[in-house]
Design a protein around this motif. Structure first.
Motif, mmCIF file in Angstrom:
data_model
loop_
_atom_site.group_PDB
_atom_site.id
_atom_site.type_symbol
_atom_site.label_atom_id
_atom_site.label_comp_id
_atom_site.label_asym_id
_atom_site.label_seq_id
_atom_site.Cartn_x
_atom_site.Cartn_y
_atom_site.Cartn_z
ATOM 1 N N PHE A 189 0.814 -0.894 -0.334
ATOM 2 C CA PHE A 189 0.220 -0.373 0.306
ATOM 3 C C PHE A 189 0.645 1.290 -0.257
ATOM 4 N N GLU A 190 0.561 1.770 -0.863
ATOM 5 C CA GLU A 190 2.045 3.327 -1.009
ATOM 6 C C GLU A 190 0.530 4.437 -0.192
ATOM 7 N N ALA A 191 1.226 4.156 0.811
ATOM 8 C CA ALA A 191 0.594 5.197 1.721
ATOM 9 C C ALA A 191 0.888 5.846 3.002
ATOM 10 N N SER A 192 1.169 6.555 3.574
ATOM 11 C CA SER A 192 2.117 7.036 5.228
ATOM 12 C C SER A 192 1.874 5.945 5.581
ATOM 13 N N TRP A 193 0.887 5.724 6.386
ATOM 14 C CA TRP A 193 0.244 4.886 6.801
ATOM 15 C C TRP A 193 0.741 3.484 7.009
ATOM 16 N N SER A 194 0.907 2.765 5.893
ATOM 17 C CA SER A 194 1.618 1.573 5.501
ATOM 18 C C SER A 194 2.723 1.747 6.001
ATOM 19 N N LEU A 195 3.531 2.231 5.960
ATOM 20 C CA LEU A 195 4.891 2.728 6.249
ATOM 21 C C LEU A 195 5.487 2.843 7.437
ATOM 22 N N ILE A 196 4.280 3.558 8.085
ATOM 23 C CA ILE A 196 4.589 3.940 9.904
ATOM 24 C C ILE A 196 4.333 2.326 9.738
ATOM 25 N N VAL A 197 3.115 1.448 9.936
ATOM 26 C CA VAL A 197 3.246 0.475 10.607
ATOM 27 C C VAL A 197 3.375 -0.694 9.963
ATOM 28 N N SER A 198 4.116 -0.425 8.772
ATOM 29 C CA SER A 198 5.389 -1.518 8.837
ATOM 30 C C SER A 198 6.559 -1.697 9.433
ATOM 31 N N VAL A 199 7.105 0.001 9.363
ATOM 32 C CA VAL A 199 8.386 0.113 10.380
ATOM 33 C C VAL A 199 8.681 -0.368 11.872
ATOM 34 N N ALA A 200 7.154 0.316 12.641
ATOM 35 C CA ALA A 200 6.503 -0.078 13.873
ATOM 36 C C ALA A 200 6.701 -1.354 13.689
ATOM 37 N N ILE A 201 6.017 -2.255 12.983
ATOM 38 C CA ILE A 201 6.452 -4.078 12.881
ATOM 39 C C ILE A 201 7.268 -4.348 13.135
ATOM 40 N N PHE A 202 8.730 -3.949 11.530
ATOM 41 C CA PHE A 202 9.314 -4.703 11.430
ATOM 42 C C PHE A 202 10.731 -4.149 12.598
ATOM 43 N N GLY A 203 10.759 -3.426 12.759
ATOM 44 C CA GLY A 203 11.727 -2.894 14.019
ATOM 45 C C GLY A 203 11.729 -3.505 14.806
ATOM 46 N N PRO A 204 10.706 -3.527 15.952
ATOM 47 C CA PRO A 204 10.763 -4.813 16.834
ATOM 48 C C PRO A 204 10.868 -5.995 17.049
ATOM 49 N N THR A 205 10.428 -6.143 15.742
ATOM 50 C CA THR A 205 11.069 -7.917 15.850
ATOM 51 C C THR A 205 12.406 -8.514 14.837
ATOM 52 N N ALA A 206 12.616 -6.939 14.192
ATOM 53 C CA ALA A 206 13.993 -6.962 13.542
ATOM 54 C C ALA A 206 14.885 -8.279 13.706
ATOM 55 N N TRP A 207 15.559 -8.240 14.789
ATOM 56 C CA TRP A 207 16.333 -9.472 14.862
ATOM 57 C C TRP A 207 16.151 -10.482 15.887
#
Length: 208
Positions: A189-207
């Protein structure tokens, strides 16, 4: 060659964690991977500045800096960690270990899981900044977003590692893979909210 060298260094550091008691391996592995988050912060904030200063060949300067830092760390590791004891043939062919290994997933299954995970997160990390730039963000803005991922990921390894010590590796992995799948899907989804959600999920689970 750079990729091969990086893989060799990475595998060797995992060997340090393997020497610890099973009850603490998850937390120890997480602490080790917290360094990845610190690296993302430095890359996200530093690489745009290097590119602005050095121009199109700035990536060479960035890789040279990484190489120098790695060489500088090598003596610290060599002097700071005692050599690992080499197991004898009795330990390698212990019948109890063989019996317990038969209850684990096949090596091929683990290899496929590792390959799929590597493929997915490498694609995400490789094209993250370019995906943001395609949405209109400048290079410094994309770098700051990447640094934010790094900041969020600092505690992901220790937190999920400690959780896996309690819940078990399989349960922790299943939760992590499910959450990261959502993070990847958000980029559809090319929207600002999707970017925020993606970062908010991937960051805390990355490693984790």
């Amino acid at each position: 060659l750079a990729g091969v060298a990086a893989a060799i260094v990475y595998v060797q550091t995992l060997g340090l964690v393997a020497r610890l008691p099973a009850s603490n391996k998850g937390l120890a592995s997480g602490v080790m991977h917290a360094g990845n988050g610190a690296g993302l912060i430095m890359a996200g904030l530093g690489i745009p500045s290097v590119l602005a200063w050095a121009g199109p060949d700035g990536w060479r300067t960035a890789w040279l800096t990484l190489a120098v830092a790695t060489v500088a760390i090598a003596p610290v590791v060599g002097l700071g960690f005692p050599p690992s004891p080499v197991p004898g043939p009795d330990a390698l062919f212990d019948t109890g270990s063989v019996r317990s290994s038969n209850r684990r997933p096949a090596v091929l299954t683990w290899a496929c899981l590792a390959g799929l995970f590597g493929l997915s997160y490498i694609i995400y990390t490789t094209f993250f900044a370019e995906a943001l730039r395609s949405q209109g963000l400048s290079l410094p803005e994309a770098g700051r977003a990447w640094a934010a991922v790094g900041a969020l990921s600092l505690l992901s390894g220790p937190a999920w590692g400690a959780l896996s010590d309690r819940l078990g590796r399989m349960t922790a992995l299943a939760l992590l893979f499910g959450l990261q799948a959502l993070a990847y899907a958000c980029f559809l989804f090319e929207a600002s909210w999707s970017l925020i959600v993606s970062v908010a999920i991937f960051g805390p689970t990355a490693w984790g």
